[in-house]
Design an enzyme around this catalytic site. Structure first.
Site, PDB file in Angstrom:
ATOM      1  N   HIS A 187      38.938  30.140  81.255  1.00  0.00           N
ATOM      2  CA  HIS A 187      37.749  30.046  80.408  1.00  0.00           C
ATOM      3  C   HIS A 187      37.499  28.583  80.116  1.00  0.00           C
ATOM      4  O   HIS A 187      38.228  27.957  79.364  1.00  0.00           O
ATOM      5  CB  HIS A 187      37.936  30.833  79.118  1.00  0.00           C
ATOM      6  CG  HIS A 187      36.787  30.681  78.184  1.00  0.00           C
ATOM      7  ND1 HIS A 187      35.537  31.153  78.475  1.00  0.00           N
ATOM      8  CD2 HIS A 187      36.670  30.068  76.979  1.00  0.00           C
ATOM      9  CE1 HIS A 187      34.702  30.847  77.490  1.00  0.00           C
ATOM     10  NE2 HIS A 187      35.368  30.184  76.568  1.00  0.00           N
ATOM     11  N   ASP A 199      35.240  25.883  78.637  1.00  0.00           N
ATOM     12  CA  ASP A 199      34.125  25.539  77.756  1.00  0.00           C
ATOM     13  C   ASP A 199      33.361  24.333  78.297  1.00  0.00           C
ATOM     14  O   ASP A 199      33.966  23.295  78.579  1.00  0.00           O
ATOM     15  CB  ASP A 199      34.648  25.195  76.356  1.00  0.00           C
ATOM     16  CG  ASP A 199      35.130  26.425  75.622  1.00  0.00           C
ATOM     17  OD1 ASP A 199      34.352  27.379  75.521  1.00  0.00           O
ATOM     18  OD2 ASP A 199      36.294  26.427  75.157  1.00  0.00           O
ATOM     19  N   ASP A 232      33.864  34.828  75.262  1.00  0.00           N
ATOM     20  CA  ASP A 232      34.169  34.019  74.081  1.00  0.00           C
ATOM     21  C   ASP A 232      33.079  33.982  73.007  1.00  0.00           C
ATOM     22  O   ASP A 232      33.405  33.788  71.842  1.00  0.00           O
ATOM     23  CB  ASP A 232      34.516  32.592  74.532  1.00  0.00           C
ATOM     24  CG  ASP A 232      35.142  31.753  73.434  1.00  0.00           C
ATOM     25  OD1 ASP A 232      35.789  32.333  72.538  1.00  0.00           O
ATOM     26  OD2 ASP A 232      34.999  30.519  73.455  1.00  0.00           O
ATOM     27  N   HIS A 266      28.278  27.986  74.316  1.00  0.00           N
ATOM     28  CA  HIS A 266      28.581  28.581  73.010  1.00  0.00           C
ATOM     29  C   HIS A 266      29.362  27.656  72.075  1.00  0.00           C
ATOM     30  O   HIS A 266      29.732  28.089  70.981  1.00  0.00           O
ATOM     31  CB  HIS A 266      29.281  29.926  73.181  1.00  0.00           C
ATOM     32  CG  HIS A 266      30.545  29.880  73.978  1.00  0.00           C
ATOM     33  ND1 HIS A 266      30.558  29.957  75.349  1.00  0.00           N
ATOM     34  CD2 HIS A 266      31.825  29.758  73.607  1.00  0.00           C
ATOM     35  CE1 HIS A 266      31.803  29.887  75.785  1.00  0.00           C
ATOM     36  NE2 HIS A 266      32.588  29.759  74.747  1.00  0.00           N
TER      37      HIS A 266
END
Lengths: 921, 921
Positions: free
Chosen positions: A23, A25, A147, A397
């Site tokens: 994941h 970001d 997420d 996000h």
């Protein structure tokens, strides 16, 4: 994925699909480029370049291994740097389904604070890169928002329209999750639109078992500390038997809360797989040792898999699934831990992102309208690519959400600014082509604080007003000036009404010149301004009567002057240590503190309320407008008392709202909200304020049988209705504690002078009957999103002082969502029916647009309809169909709408050919 | 490495040799197996299995890349788990010089607290594995002790005798380093023996520039945070130009302190290269961008290299190098930061390690003497492999050094105990073969605290005394018993003198049975003990006259009763924050506190001094012995006053030592020490106590023209002579602070009852003329190292109650260092001349041993001489020769000593064939 590339499963066993994933970001504690390269590892160890290096190497070692990759912003950076031989290897891995792209947008967008138009753009950007690079094998089948902190129904609707077969996420309310586990409702069909005909917006949706982490004890990344599989009996700490037993227990427990004999485990987490060998070496062993137990009667079968392969097995199970029609806001992960603060965190960045969206749409339109010369013209080389990527990154996000570190917030803003700089060149070129004037053109980006050197110093200038909307807009312009009297003429030389008033913002300008402008659809007009009188004999008087609007009374309706108040932030208390922070909102009391019950009120042509040195509000009611404009200025929020503060404005009325209020979902459909209530479970409310906050991107309203009060906002914010007849909107937040969700930095944005940040914004408040509210707030909200772009030239006006790219304004129901050059000879066009199926008697009806007669300067020679993400021909879009256990099952009625077929609340996505330049007029 | 496998360099440029390496502690914060697998990553992120996986993959990607590997304990574990195809790849990398083994011992041994015999064993174990696995290409050419905290001259001597071409290390005194940098004496020839004829013990020695780390800013491991090479101009933080400039500056500055146009940079550190891609990807770029500057006139040439390729270039430079003849103790890295605490840290582990060495040598001898049945015999399967590996692991510089975490210290002890358990089976089998008795045999490992259930409960038992030395020893045995009168007979049935005295240790035993035993060389004898009287009418009297030895007066000599004192540990002070800790010794005052000036003295046949409840000392002078035995018992050291304590015993005399004292180096040669002085630089003494401490492994002495006081110790300890005529030995340490060298745990060893650890040990003190001191302390020290092994059988004696593996005792100058089964039909034998060239008039002479007449039961059919590490035929041992700038240059006189040629202070290493079992007598 086609069936053949998915791993074999065992029908009579419990199949455990291990999904290796990372994941990544697109900015958070570090900037996106720091994350990519692995710079600033002192902040957080993370380097995406190495993740992709490492995974590609590990996948080559065993054809059984699988990996999914999600964030195209990173993959794009990496791919650029690879040599042909690595590219060949990767292409083969993709073709064989061993490396699979999932979600595939430029980033994994936030769901609470993003506007649907920017989400569509960022998904389009990412999906296009995959499509251009890998073709059909690179097309993601599954949406994957593991997420984001709550899930918007509009996102699900967009994903459905983009052709995704299913959607998985990780975070949902802890009470909701507990209920779903008990009821085996972790997987469902989400009917994501009230207006689109099922299954157009139906989306299979699965809640992942462990957020997006592996089960406890099975994290083998370099960032984890779980014991590896220690299988050498000659060494200490041999643990194979123990690990196998633990895994079988976990698998069996997980199978209890899901419906089929397939379960999924996410084997990865934040920035994991930088050293993929650790993961794969141990998973290889786990699979070997667990499956070896089948010889001893175990019925558990573990395999490497992907979300789409897992989804395919669920589909083959041919079950019915619970139906979900509301959304997943707000998100709480514990009783006092409501992730409702980020709806408002970093309001200045939220506004800048929204403004940038408007500029990008203008840039895109002018690229199409100006043709090739807009990219390479009198002002140099311009392009929209940087801005597209900057906007796409900003949808992440931890970007527009406001949950990043301060230096990362600066980086997002810098990227947008750089993007805009490249677009400015394009826009200058394009306007030069369209207007016939090469006179340098200035953009005043600080008009909101009354700064514009050109207008402040010039004796004669012209102002170009570009309108990206598909209909004429009227708009009030306020320019900082230093003269007291000006002549303003429109493009036809007609003298306009104008006023000069004293400028209250500090700066070089003493006065403000205010006048109304009107710009043609997808076009511009030009106003000329000439100084008449430089120095006043005395200060300019107020030339207009005062509109005292602080109480508006209608026949049966009273709206009081908006109050400004604040919550003092909790720093944790005896009940819970949770503090208010970038993500979390938690006031230390449920009663907001009024900042000043009796603000100083000065009246010019507006009501100016000074609540305190750091909170003021201007209330304006423009001529001919039915909406009231509230311009709020908040900051620097004082924190010397040791308390963080969250500032709200509250609009009280006598509307009998009875606990109900309404908020938009990503700026599009409207969701009904109800205080202390959730539609799908029996809520135990533990935070009376924070637990009732919802995100808005464009509007919120309350209503009763007779009246509706609608607020249209200029950025994403948090909103609630705590009292009957009241709407409160959170404007700004300054906090002294970190809320322990990873940022490790209190949300306390620095301002210009080492003080807290001052933020200014606008709310539009409308008072209407409920039946006609949408007719007003729909265009008003689109006007807030796509604002006229002003540019200034010293001296006189241009040759072609007025222009419209459209032959005529589009029908009121139709919004011009996207006009963007796709290739040298094709343009991406999105037309949106912007009224929900039953919100307007006048406009919630099908409408037909003749594309051939749409543009004034572009000739369309061919058209083809696309999926919403523009990565698939609409006719090829064949999604997996799912049966909900309740609700209308319109399974048979596949939506195959052709572009010419009228629909309501739909978005028509077409490529057309033949654009790409100005045809002869 | 042969010249062809080394990378090309550029003769007219400054060649920068990048040496990619990992430093893998064989236990420290985690156990060796935790480090291997990557378990307990919560303590420290480190997993050697992945390092080797990763490096092998990275090396395959580019033939220019190099890597060195050092610790065979880890490589062995990894190799065992590899499949044939990986093994082939690795073998090829080794053969091509791309993966090179350096040092190659089982571990990187500590230099202060290790005994040379165990160091030779651990090196032999590691080198053998490499030799067996890779042949000549796997033979390390360079010794590499980058981390040990000070460097012993004996280590350098051993390395020279093992055939190493050179030696590199990282740590030396900061004052020494500063001087060497200024004088360009970072590289030198170390003449490491006063006795061996140069260049037999000459070793080229280099000080690495940055310890063993990369230059600042160039650490690209996953554990580092330096910026990667960011070479995409489209992304933020592009830094290639800045990095190249910085690197060129560093290289140029480094070249100023070294002599040739070649410099070395260690690119790695602790447990690095778990994800080798990070390192290599960035180094690849560094090399490319730095060397690209050559086109612009840069004269810096960067390349991947290895220590041996670097060394080869230094050799080709054909320079003379400064000569070094002393050693590198003590090591200080700042004014108040003397790493002299670890000489004593964990005294119980230090003793257990030494005891285990004795047991291992006995086990090895009995494996040879007992033949195949010793490994598989009446008591099951026994072997010495586990013990060999446990001892090898214990030599690591965070093992016997006492600088590991507590749980790791337990692990080392556990490994030794497990090793001994396997050896016990072998020993039982072997003794069964040799003695003809299958009666179960018991080893009493707690005799030091007067615990042995068999002797405590038995009415009749026999005791086997095995003597691993090559000469007869006489030894006093003290057995816990519960009767008051015993008959003790020797193997000939002769009644022995014995005494029963009251046992002062708490435990089951009320009494101690004391008698002297005498065991034959490399053999055993048996004593029978029969209870005569179970219960005393009254407590046993003291049957012997008291030797009151607290003051010994000779003709011109007075030695006072040893004092016990302590330093209170510094926890840091205004001058420096440095606290005393596992590594560092720093008392808070230079005057030791006397624990009790007037201890309670009780006299049995010994003087028992009770200084305090936690410090006592027993002084014994055995019949016929000239040495005085001090048995000290210290602990639990009280710390309730908030002060850590370091307990010393001090021996004061009227010897005019004038600041000089003498300490052994790894138990072999003796080094002259002088208070507040270093032979090679002008010392600025900043710690009057800690800065004068030196390690001893076996002995220390002071002397004047007439007298010498020698102390022989039973384990490694720290020693100093602060006052004229005084020797102080640090016995035990208990500390409350960590000394900030990474352990992050105060050295406070827990004892039996959640209190501090109680430790007991022995010192032997001799008073002799200086001329004859060595004649006494050499055999005495060897007797302390190799102690008789006692085993007990219930009931009567064995059939063959006496045995010697030697035809006769070896000459006094010759020590039987190693007798160990090498393969089914060969044995490794090491005979050591144990007198320095001028320390004994009688014994410092060449001596000849006839190998054919050595053993009583083994027939030697062939002999071949080896290097000291037994990984090379002596005749093939061709070391690079170096010219020292001063001192005798005996470059021409290559030492090619054949095994039959007499030498002094040499170690003869031979394989012989034909051993491997008991031949018919």
């Amino acid at each position: 994925v086609d069936k053949t590339s998915c791993p074999a499963t065992k029908p009579k066993m419990l199949n455990v699909h291990l999904v290796p994933h990372t994941h990544d970001d697109v900015g958070w504690l570090k900037t996106v480029d720091q994350y990519y390269y692995g710079g600033r590892n002192d902040i957080q160890h993370a380097g995406v370049q190495y993740i992709l290096d490492s995974v590609v190497a590990a996948l080559q070692k065993d054809p059984a291994r699988r990996f999914i990759y999600v964030e195209t912003a990173f993959f794009y950076r990496w791919w650029k740097q690879q040599n042909p031989s690595t590219r060949r290897v990767v292409t083969q891995l993709v073709e064989q389904g061993r490396l699979e792209f999932i979600n595939g947008g430029w980033c994994m967008s936030d769901e609470a604070t993003t506007h649907y138009s920017a989400v569509i753009d960022q998904m389009t950007l990412g999906l296009r890169f995959l499509n251009d690079t890998f073709g059909e094998c690179g097309r993601p089948r599954v949406a994957w928002h593991i997420d984001p902190f709550g899930h918007a129904r509009e996102h699900a609707s967009l994903f459905a329209q983009m052709g995704f077969d299913g959607f998985f996420f990780g975070r949902l309310d802890y009470q909701d999750k507990a209920r779903r586990m008990k009821a085996r409702e972790m997987e469902m069909v989400w009917r994501a639109s009230q207006s689109l005909k099922p299954p157009a917006a139906d989306l299979f949706t699965g809640v992942l078992p462990n957020g997006y982490n592996p089960p406890p004890g099975f994290c083998w990344d370099q960032s984890c500390s779980d014991a590896p599989v220690q299988d050498d009996p000659d060494l200490d700490d041999y643990n194979v038997d123990m690990l196998v037993a633990t895994f079988l227990n976990i698998a069996s427990a997980q199978a209890q809360v899901y419906k089929t004999n397939h379960i999924v485990m996410t084997m990865g987490s934040d920035f994991q797989y930088e050293n993929a060998n650790l993961w794969y070496k141990n998973m290889d062993k786990l699979i070997r040792y667990v499956n070896a137990q089948q010889a001893n009667g175990s019925v558990v079968n573990v395999l490497y898999s992907t979300p789409s392969c897992y989804l395919q097995e669920l589909h083959l199970a041919n079950l019915t699934w619970p139906l979900k029609t509301d959304d997943f806001f707000p998100y709480a992960d514990d009783a006092h831990d409501f992730w409702t603060g980020y709806f408002t965190s970093r309001p200045a960045l939220k506004r800048y992102e929204r403004l940038s969206n408007s500029l990008l749409q203008t840039c895109n339109q002018l690229e199409v309208l100006g043709g090739a010369k807009s990219r390479s013209g009198p002002f140099g080389e311009g392009h929209s690519d940087t801005m597209k990527r900057a906007m796409a990154v900003a949808q992440h996000h931890d970007a527009v959400s406001g949950t990043e570190r301060q230096h990362v917030a600066y980086d997002y803003a810098k990227r947008l600014a750089t993007g805009w700089a490249h677009c400015q060149v394009l826009v200058r070129n394009s306007l030069a082509v369209l207007s016939g004037s090469d006179v340098p053109r200035v953009f005043c980006e600080n008009l909101n604080i009354s700064v514009c050197p050109l207008t402040e110093g010039s004796k004669k200038f012209s102002m170009n007003v570009y309108n990206p909307l598909a209909r004429v807009v009227t708009w009030s312009v306020r320019l900082p000036v230093n003269g007291t009297s000006y002549s303003v003429t429109d493009s036809n030389g007609k003298e306009m009404d104008s006023q000069v008033s004293v400028c209250v913002d500090r700066g070089y300008a003493k006065y403000e010149l205010v006048f109304e402008v009107q710009a043609p659809p997808m076009g511009y007009t030009t106003y000329s301004v000439t100084l008449l009188k430089a120095h006043p004999a005395r200060a300019p008087t107020t030339p207009k009567p005062v509109y005292f609007v602080c109480v508006v009374e209608g026949s049966s309706f009273i709206a009081k002057c908006p109050l400004c108040g604040r919550y003092n932030a909790s720093g944790g208390d005896a009940e819970s240590r949770q503090a208010s922070g970038a993500y979390i909102f938690r006031p230390n009391s449920s009663t907001p503190i009024s900042i000043n019950q009796n603000p100083n009120i000065s009246t010019l042509q507006e009501v100016r309320q000074q609540f305190s040195p750091w909170v003021s509000q201007v209330v304006r009611l423009y001529n001919g407008s039915r909406e009231l404009e509230l311009e709020w200025t908040v900051g620097p929020v004082p924190v010397a008392d040791g308390l963080g503060k969250e500032v709200i404005t509250r609009l009280d009325s006598n509307i009998s709202s009875a606990g109900y209020f309404y908020t938009d979902s990503n700026g599009r459909e409207v969701m009904e909200r109800r205080k202390d209530y959730r539609p799908t479970w029996d809520l135990k409310q533990t935070e009376p304020i924070a637990g009732n906050y919802y995100p808005i991107n464009s509007r919120a309203f309350i209503k009763d049988g007779r009246n509706q009060m609608t607020v249209v906002t200029d950025r994403s914010q948090g909103v609630s209705s705590i009292y009957n007849g009241s709407l409160e909107i959170m404007l700004h937040r300054r906090l002294l504690h970190d809320d322990v969700r990873g940022v490790e930095e209190p949300l306390s944005e620095p301002g210009e002078f080492a003080d807290g940040l001052v933020v200014r914004g606008r709310l539009l408040v409308m008072l209407t009957p409920p039946e006609t509210a949408a007719d007003m707030h729909r265009p008003l909200a689109q006007g807030m999103v796509l604002q006229p772009m002003l540019s200034f030239q010293e001296g006189g006006s241009s040759r072609l002082s007025q222009f419209s790219g459209l032959q005529a304004a589009l029908p009121p129901a139709v919004h011009l969502l996207t006009v963007s050059q796709w290739s040298n000879d094709s343009v991406l066009l999105r037309l949106e029916h912007q009224y929900e199926s039953s919100e307007s008697k006048t406009y919630s009806l099908p409408v037909t647009v003749n594309l051939q007669k749409l543009f004034s300067t572009l000739e369309i020679v061919g058209v083809s309809e696309m999926s919403l993400g523009a990565n698939q021909w609409k006719e090829d879009m064949k999604r997996l169909q799912w049966k909900p256990s309740t609700g209308t099952n319109t399974h048979a009625a596949r939506q195959t709408a052709a572009f010419h077929r009228p629909c309501t609340f739909c978005i028509l996505n077409v490529f057309f050919w033949g654009g790409g330049g100005l045809s002869s007029r």
